[in-house]
Motif scaffolding. Structure first.
Motif, PDB file in Angstrom:
ATOM      1  N   VAL A  77      19.305  37.635  12.990  1.00 34.14           N
ATOM      2  CA  VAL A  77      20.388  37.583  13.978  1.00 34.14           C
ATOM      3  C   VAL A  77      19.873  38.079  15.338  1.00 34.14           C
ATOM      4  N   GLY A  78      19.991  37.226  16.380  1.00 37.43           N
ATOM      5  CA  GLY A  78      19.451  37.575  17.702  1.00 37.43           C
ATOM      6  C   GLY A  78      17.933  37.523  17.671  1.00 37.43           C
ATOM      7  N   THR A  79      17.418  36.409  17.176  1.00 36.60           N
ATOM      8  CA  THR A  79      15.970  36.282  16.935  1.00 36.60           C
ATOM      9  C   THR A  79      15.140  36.255  18.211  1.00 36.60           C
ATOM     10  N   GLY A  82      11.753  34.912  18.146  1.00 37.61           N
ATOM     11  CA  GLY A  82      11.405  34.727  16.726  1.00 37.61           C
ATOM     12  C   GLY A  82      11.072  36.004  15.983  1.00 37.61           C
ATOM     13  N   PHE A  83      11.541  37.151  16.526  1.00 35.73           N
ATOM     14  CA  PHE A  83      11.200  38.434  15.896  1.00 35.73           C
ATOM     15  C   PHE A  83      12.421  39.122  15.294  1.00 35.73           C
ATOM     16  N   PRO A  84      12.362  39.493  14.014  1.00 33.77           N
ATOM     17  CA  PRO A  84      11.244  39.319  13.095  1.00 33.77           C
ATOM     18  C   PRO A  84      11.246  38.006  12.321  1.00 33.77           C
ATOM     19  N   LEU A 100      18.900  32.755  14.190  1.00 29.54           N
ATOM     20  CA  LEU A 100      20.144  32.560  14.942  1.00 29.54           C
ATOM     21  C   LEU A 100      20.062  33.281  16.287  1.00 29.54           C
ATOM     22  N   ASP A 101      20.489  32.595  17.330  1.00 28.46           N
ATOM     23  CA  ASP A 101      20.566  33.252  18.646  1.00 28.46           C
ATOM     24  C   ASP A 101      21.598  32.520  19.493  1.00 28.46           C
ATOM     25  N   SER A 102      22.163  33.253  20.455  1.00 26.57           N
ATOM     26  CA  SER A 102      23.167  32.654  21.328  1.00 26.57           C
ATOM     27  C   SER A 102      22.528  32.002  22.552  1.00 26.57           C
ATOM     28  N   ALA A 147      17.643  42.160  11.933  1.00 25.51           N
ATOM     29  CA  ALA A 147      17.869  42.161  13.385  1.00 25.51           C
ATOM     30  C   ALA A 147      16.984  43.228  14.015  1.00 25.51           C
ATOM     31  N   ARG A 148      16.415  42.872  15.175  1.00 25.58           N
ATOM     32  CA  ARG A 148      15.629  43.836  15.954  1.00 25.58           C
ATOM     33  C   ARG A 148      16.061  43.735  17.405  1.00 25.58           C
ATOM     34  N   ALA A 149      16.347  44.884  18.006  1.00 22.03           N
ATOM     35  CA  ALA A 149      16.650  44.971  19.444  1.00 22.03           C
ATOM     36  C   ALA A 149      17.819  44.095  19.870  1.00 22.03           C
TER      37      ALA A 149
HETATM   38  N1  SAM Z   1      15.017  40.094  18.088  1.00 21.58           N
HETATM   39  C1  SAM Z   1      14.162  39.725  19.204  1.00 21.58           C
HETATM   40  C2  SAM Z   1      13.071  40.758  19.406  1.00 21.58           C
HETATM   41  O1  SAM Z   1      13.102  41.786  18.752  1.00 21.58           O
HETATM   42  O2  SAM Z   1      12.170  40.513  20.230  1.00 21.58           O
HETATM   43  C3  SAM Z   1      14.972  39.511  20.479  1.00 21.58           C
HETATM   44  C4  SAM Z   1      15.584  40.729  21.057  1.00 21.58           C
HETATM   45  S1  SAM Z   1      16.454  40.368  22.548  1.00 21.58           S
HETATM   46  C5  SAM Z   1      16.441  41.915  23.354  1.00 21.58           C
HETATM   47  C6  SAM Z   1      18.135  40.209  21.973  1.00 21.58           C
HETATM   48  C7  SAM Z   1      18.467  38.782  21.530  1.00 21.58           C
HETATM   49  O3  SAM Z   1      19.708  38.810  20.843  1.00 21.58           O
HETATM   50  C8  SAM Z   1      18.617  37.814  22.685  1.00 21.58           C
HETATM   51  O4  SAM Z   1      17.833  36.665  22.455  1.00 21.58           O
HETATM   52  C9  SAM Z   1      20.116  37.484  22.707  1.00 21.58           C
HETATM   53  O5  SAM Z   1      20.364  36.141  23.102  1.00 21.58           O
HETATM   54  C10 SAM Z   1      20.490  37.699  21.245  1.00 21.58           C
HETATM   55  N2  SAM Z   1      21.894  38.095  21.022  1.00 21.58           N
HETATM   56  C11 SAM Z   1      22.561  39.176  21.542  1.00 21.58           C
HETATM   57  N3  SAM Z   1      23.820  39.231  21.078  1.00 21.58           N
HETATM   58  C12 SAM Z   1      23.970  38.159  20.243  1.00 21.58           C
HETATM   59  C13 SAM Z   1      25.067  37.661  19.456  1.00 21.58           C
HETATM   60  N4  SAM Z   1      26.237  38.273  19.445  1.00 21.58           N
HETATM   61  N5  SAM Z   1      24.860  36.538  18.718  1.00 21.58           N
HETATM   62  C14 SAM Z   1      23.663  35.906  18.735  1.00 21.58           C
HETATM   63  N6  SAM Z   1      22.593  36.321  19.451  1.00 21.58           N
HETATM   64  C15 SAM Z   1      22.746  37.435  20.202  1.00 21.58           C
END
Ligand code: SAM
Length: 237
Positions: A77-79, A82-84, A100-102, A147-149
């Motif tokens: 969730v919020g990839t 692509g991490f992780p 999944l990402d928005s 989920a990360r970050a």
């Molecule tokens: N997980 C990755 C990493 O660790 O590098 C990306 C972290 S990035 C800071 C946060 C990601 O979460 C963004 O790509 C954002 O679009 C996505 N995001 C935030 N809230 C979200 C939600 N409610 N549903 C889907 N994606 C979400």
């Protein structure tokens, strides 16, 4: 040293073996991350050491917290880049991974990178987590969520637990704030039927603290969750 040499020499200290298949996929991933980042903002970490340790090794630490089995379904969730999730898909070709990402443009890059890396067990979904979590095709259909970050734990639980089957696990990749976030998530855990099953703590080469929190889904989520974004933001559980 190449990204892969840096990764291999450090991963060995954590008891993580990097197969030749995984090496080839991650080498390509590192190259593509740099290329795509010239077009869109995917990640701030782009030096070889950073990609090897703060992205690849950090994500591979999930193998110390979870026992993925053939056929398991994982949703990241919020990839982002692509991490992780994409690293998990590369490391476990027998596991089905949903990314999944928005943000659509990031997913376009991720889909292309997966294809170029030869990763066949990952697919992308462009949706907000709180929308996808309401849909029958995604709700309670996954053995693991990751989920990360993405958000603080109490909010993240509302994003991720709806995807997890009863008895499944959410793996939350956190930094030094993990214990404080668990303290702040007591109500969220109770409301959404999650139970902290374990915390695996690590120190990355270079000294950064990491923790993977295993949250077991012990009961079904009440139908009103996840709530709409505005409500989650205004009144986090
Ligand atoms: N997980 C990755 C990493 O660790 O590098 C990306 C972290 S990035 C800071 C946060 C990601 O979460 C963004 O790509 C954002 O679009 C996505 N995001 C935030 N809230 C979200 C939600 N409610 N549903 C889907 N994606 C979400």
């Amino acid at each position: 040293m190449s990204v892969i040499d840096i990764l291999k020499s450090n991963a060995a200290d954590y008891g993580i073996e990097i197969s030749s298949d995984l090496s080839a996929k991650l080498e390509k991933y590192a190259e593509l991350l740099k290329d795509w980042n010239e077009k869109i903002n995917l990640t701030a970490i782009l030096d070889d050491e950073g990609i090897a340790v703060k992205h690849f090794l950090d994500c591979l630490l999930v193998s110390k917290a979870a026992d993925f089995k053939k056929g398991d379904r994982v949703i990241d969730v919020g990839t982002g880049a692509g991490f992780p999730g994409l690293v998990i898909a590369a490391a476990y070709p027998d596991v089905e991974v949903t990314l999944l990402d928005s943000t659509g443009k990031k997913l376009k890059a991720v889909e292309n990178m997966a294809q170029e890396m030869g990763v066949k067990n990952a697919k992308v979904i462009h949706m907000r987590a709180e929308e996808a979590g309401k849909k029958p095709e995604f709700r309670e259909k996954y053995d693991f969520a990751t989920a990360r970050a993405v958000a603080e734990l109490r909010v993240l639980l509302e994003y991720t637990l709806p995807f997890v089957k009863s008895g499944g696990t959410f793996l939350s990749l956190k930094g030094a704030s993990a214990i404080d976030e668990i303290d702040g998530a007591k109500n969220s855990l109770k409301t959404l039927g999650g139970k902290i099953e374990g915390i695996n703590e690590f120190t990355l080469p270079g000294g950064d603290k990491r923790a993977i929190i295993n949250v077991k889904k012990i009961s079904h989520i009440p139908p009103k969750f996840p709530r709409v974004s505005a409500q989650i933001a205004k009144k986090p559980l």
